[in-house]
Design an enzyme around this catalytic site. Structure first.
Site, mmCIF file in Angstrom:
data_model
loop_
_atom_site.group_PDB
_atom_site.id
_atom_site.type_symbol
_atom_site.label_atom_id
_atom_site.label_comp_id
_atom_site.label_asym_id
_atom_site.label_seq_id
_atom_site.Cartn_x
_atom_site.Cartn_y
_atom_site.Cartn_z
ATOM 1 N N SER A 147 -4.831 -8.790 20.374
ATOM 2 C CA SER A 147 -5.849 -7.986 21.040
ATOM 3 C C SER A 147 -5.299 -7.337 22.304
ATOM 4 C CB SER A 147 -7.062 -8.812 21.432
ATOM 5 O OG SER A 147 -6.788 -10.154 21.381
ATOM 6 N N ASN A 167 -11.401 -3.345 24.198
ATOM 7 C CA ASN A 167 -11.166 -4.283 25.303
ATOM 8 C C ASN A 167 -10.804 -3.559 26.594
ATOM 9 O OD1 ASN A 167 -11.890 -6.530 23.924
ATOM 10 N ND2 ASN A 167 -9.813 -7.044 23.266
ATOM 11 N N GLU A 180 -10.463 -2.618 14.694
ATOM 12 C CA GLU A 180 -9.600 -1.591 15.281
ATOM 13 C C GLU A 180 -8.300 -1.584 14.477
ATOM 14 O OE1 GLU A 180 -10.626 -1.024 20.008
ATOM 15 O OE2 GLU A 180 -9.374 -2.724 19.424
ATOM 16 N N HIS A 232 -7.051 -5.380 14.348
ATOM 17 C CA HIS A 232 -7.676 -6.131 15.439
ATOM 18 C C HIS A 232 -9.126 -6.447 15.084
ATOM 19 C CE1 HIS A 232 -9.335 -6.293 19.782
ATOM 20 N NE2 HIS A 232 -9.014 -7.501 19.357
#
Ligand code: T1G
Length: 691
Positions: A405, A476, A438, A426
């Site tokens: 991540s 993120n 992702e 991800h």
């Protein structure tokens, strides 16, 4: 010809052909209306079977016509016309009879379907309500509770259930056309049944019946208007005569159709279908994935294994020692045990899935795997050692993926001899539940491998978004801004409860501090340490002190809130309030009273600015990609259309000065050039980024 008629003796076959999903476009509506007139006037014809070619019965109004000037005939008129036909019309349903498609079927005198068919009124998911009689006719064929559920939630149901509910008159096992024509012939002797809208509607005797439903629906809607308006329309159908209820349905429908929320939900509908459409992948054929493996049986690894098993893919789960393997298997079993406990899965299905899971301590067991996903500890050397081992055992065309991540996939891929077969996948925790994936393209990732990533996502029922490489990819990275802004608000006079209340009011399921207490403050602490080790400055004085006290959230009985043993209800914490007061003074800030709207702006506007940077850097290809990431990965309200669609609707010309004011008082970054450019061009939706 979108609507054609074929005469088969006394029965006419009315066929709709409007690919891809027989949407009720203007041409289809006009064709159906003409067909009723033609057949009513034909003395030879005594019944009509309405059927569709292609993959499905009519899947609703043509959503692409929304926002344009409505063209006659209106669908409600077409349905009323079919219902008023002097001969019985029988709908022959396959695929998905949704929205206007089911409303047309409810206008027919009988409904027949194949067992695999589904029927539903999903209009609320587009921010509207059924607008062609669905709220009036469905409660007249199905039980009121079932009708309320179908109309206010919008989830389709299977044919057998629809038959049991009274929506379908028959479920046929053989050829739909033949069986429905036979059904029609059998009905020629019968009198024309009462049109559905003329049938009696169940009366409500229970005190507070509607209030009970309204409270339940409002709780789940979290600010979305259509579910409650749908309930209002069903209540009209019960309490008013059909004609008045139909007119009121129309009023509500038109008001919602032209609303911001519906525009937002339609944007998301088409964005979800556009996410995988990347120019460079057109015409590329994905590789076939028949077997998979997951390295690492921790929370993420077990969730990913379950997501693959749920897609009927056999999985080898690899761990480095017996204890680790036992833990990994237990984690996967736990996922299915709780699904069985919640009645979401049968014990037989659990065993069937677990029988496709093979544990192993040896990479050699992966020599035949089509796909291997690494989900081990977030450390570069540890991850590299996994790919060194994999590189020597997997077959030449095996696809290798990392679930990192935060680390750079290119750095992870260096040991690989066939880096073109490598990409980032991800997942978000819990990986078998969260819809977002992702897909991270590494430098050498081939178009075929990228295409296979998107095909896998569709198979797993995920919404996949292409993300470039930076710290935190798309989601993120924006989340870091969100967390930083949340902590900044505490230094300006808010308590965690104030911020969380404001964001729940904005439409999120939970606020930033409740989420951190659920997932654990140690995750963000780990990232802060990694960022500081890279020489970055990270502002989190309060979170640092809480972690210093081992207040990691629910799992330690306290984080941003206190918790009683065995209870997840957050309790405002005096310890945290004291730390906030000390750090506010330390930072030389003065506590202000900020209302919820200001709190929302202080969180969301900087996220929009960071998202603009992400577009500027090409980490995200289009603004719709960022909208999908925020909705499917971070609970951003779908009815707001996602972060950047919301920004456009709110007005960048208002967001820019607000951000400049925040920057001036040092509470957020100044607007980036890309955001200013987007504002000058009238919004993100006017930018030609990517495909
Ligand atoms: N209108 C226009 N285009 C549609 C469409 C629709 N209703 N439904 C699908 N498409 C397009 C979609 O954009 C895609 O296009 C292609 O068809 C295949 O779709 C008065 C007003 C039917 C279950 O909400 O749920 O009726 O990307 O990729 O996974 O009360 O599509 O290929 O160019 O989704 O097999 C109510 C919406 C409308 C159903 C098929 N109906 N559609 O799923 O394929 S409101 C709906 C779906 C209404 C009345 C009101 C799904 C599907 P492209 P797909 P799929």
């Amino acid at each position: 010809m979108t609507v054609s008629i074929e005469t088969l003796g006394e029965v006419a076959l009315v066929t709709v052909d409007n690919p891809p999903v027989n949407a009720l476009s203007q041409a289809v509506r006009a064709g159906l209306s003409e067909a009723v007139d033609t057949l009513d006037a034909d003395p030879q014809i005594r019944a009509a079977v309405l059927i569709c070619v292609g993959r499905t019965f009519m899947a609703g109004a043509d959503v692409r016509e929304f926002g344009k000037t409505p063209q006659p005939p209106a669908l409600s008129d077409v349905v009323n016309r079919i219902e008023a036909a002097t001969k019985p019309w029988i709908a022959a349903i396959h695929g998905t009879a949704l929205g206007g498609g089911l409303e047309v079927a409810l206008g027919c005198h009988y409904r027949v379907a194949v067992p695999s068919a589904k029927v539903g009124l999903p209009e609320v998911t587009l921010g509207i309500i059924p607008g062609a009689g669905g709220t009036v006719r469905l409660p007249r064929v199905a039980d009121l509770e079932h009708a309320i559920e179908m109309i206010t939630i919008g989830r389709p149901i299977g044919a057998e259930t629809a038959h049991a509910y009274g929506i379908l008159d028959a479920v046929v096992e053989g050829d739909l056309k033949e069986d429905t024509i036979a059904f029609a012939r059998e009905r020629l002797r019968d009198a024309l049944p009462l049109p559905v809208s003329k049938r009696p509607v169940p009366q409500v005797s229970e005190e507070g019946f509607w209030e009970k439903h309204a409270a339940r629906i409002a709780k789940h809607a979290r600010g979305q208007a259509s579910p409650l308006r749908a309930l209002e329309a069903v209540r009209n159908a019960v309490e008013l005569d059909a004609e008045t209820a139909l007119a009121k349905e129309r009023e509500i429908f038109v008001a919602l159709r032209d609303s911001d929320q519906s525009a937002a939900l339609r944007h998301v509908f088409f964005a979800e279908r556009a996410a995988a459409k990347l120019r460079e992948l057109e015409g590329i054929v994905p590789r076939e994935i028949k077997s998979a493996a997951v390295i690492g049986g921790g929370t993420m690894g077990a969730g990913i294994a379950a997501a693959l098993l749920d897609a009927d893919l056999p999985v080898v789960l690899v761990e480095q020692d017996e204890a680790g393997l036992e833990r990994g298997l237990a984690n996967v079993r736990q996922i299915y045990d709780s699904a069985v406990k919640r009645g979401r899965l049968s014990a037989e299905k659990r065993e069937a899935k677990l029988s496709m899971l093979a544990p192993s301590l040896h990479y050699a067991a992966l020599s035949d795997a089509d796909l291997v996903i690494e989900a081990v500890f977030e450390d570069l050397d540890v991850k590299r050692s996994v790919f060194v081992a994999l590189d020597s055992v997997v077959k030449p065309d095996a696809i290798l993926a990392t679930n990192t991540s935060y680390l750079d996939p290119n750095a992870i891929a260096t040991p690989l001899s066939r880096a073109e077969n490598f990409l980032g996948l991800h997942f978000f925790s819990p990986a078998n539940i969260m819809k977002l994936l992702e897909i991270v393209k590494a430098e050498a990732t081939s178009p075929e491998v990228l295409k296979t990533g998107f095909a896998l996502a569709k198979r797993l029922g995920k919404t996949a978004v292409l993300a470039g490489i930076c710290d935190g990819f798309i989601g993120n990275r924006i989340y870091k801004t969100y967390r930083r802004q949340a902590e900044q608000l505490l230094l300006d006079g808010c308590q965690p409860g104030d911020v969380d209340r404001a964001m729940r009011g904005f439409g999120l399921p939970m606020g930033p501090f409740e989420v951190q207490d659920l997932s654990g403050l140690d995750i963000a602490e780990f990232q802060r340490k990694a960022a500081r080790a890279r020489g970055e400055t990270v502002l989190a004085p309060i979170a640092d002190r809480l972690c210093g006290l081992k207040r990691y959230g629910q799992k330690t009985g306290g984080g941003w809130y206190d918790y009683e043993a065995g209870n997840r209800m957050p309790i405002p914490s005096e310890t945290v309030a004291a730390i906030i007061a000390e750090e506010t003074e330390q930072a030389g800030r003065t506590a202000k009273s900020l209302d919820d709207e200001i709190v929302q702006q202080r969180l969301v506007f900087p996220m929009i600015n960071e998202a603009a940077r992400i577009l500027e850097e090409g980490i995200a290809r289009r603004s719709l990609d960022i909208d999908l990431v925020e909705i499917h990965g971070y609970g951003f309200p779908r009815w707001r259309g996602g972060l950047l669609f919301y920004a456009d609707q709110y007005g960048l010309e208002k967001i820019l000065p607000a951000l400049e004011a925040m920057a001036a008082e040092g509470t957020a970054n100044a607007p980036c050039p890309f955001l200013k450019d987007a504002s000058a061009k009238g919004g993100f939706s006017n930018l030609t980024t990517g495909d």
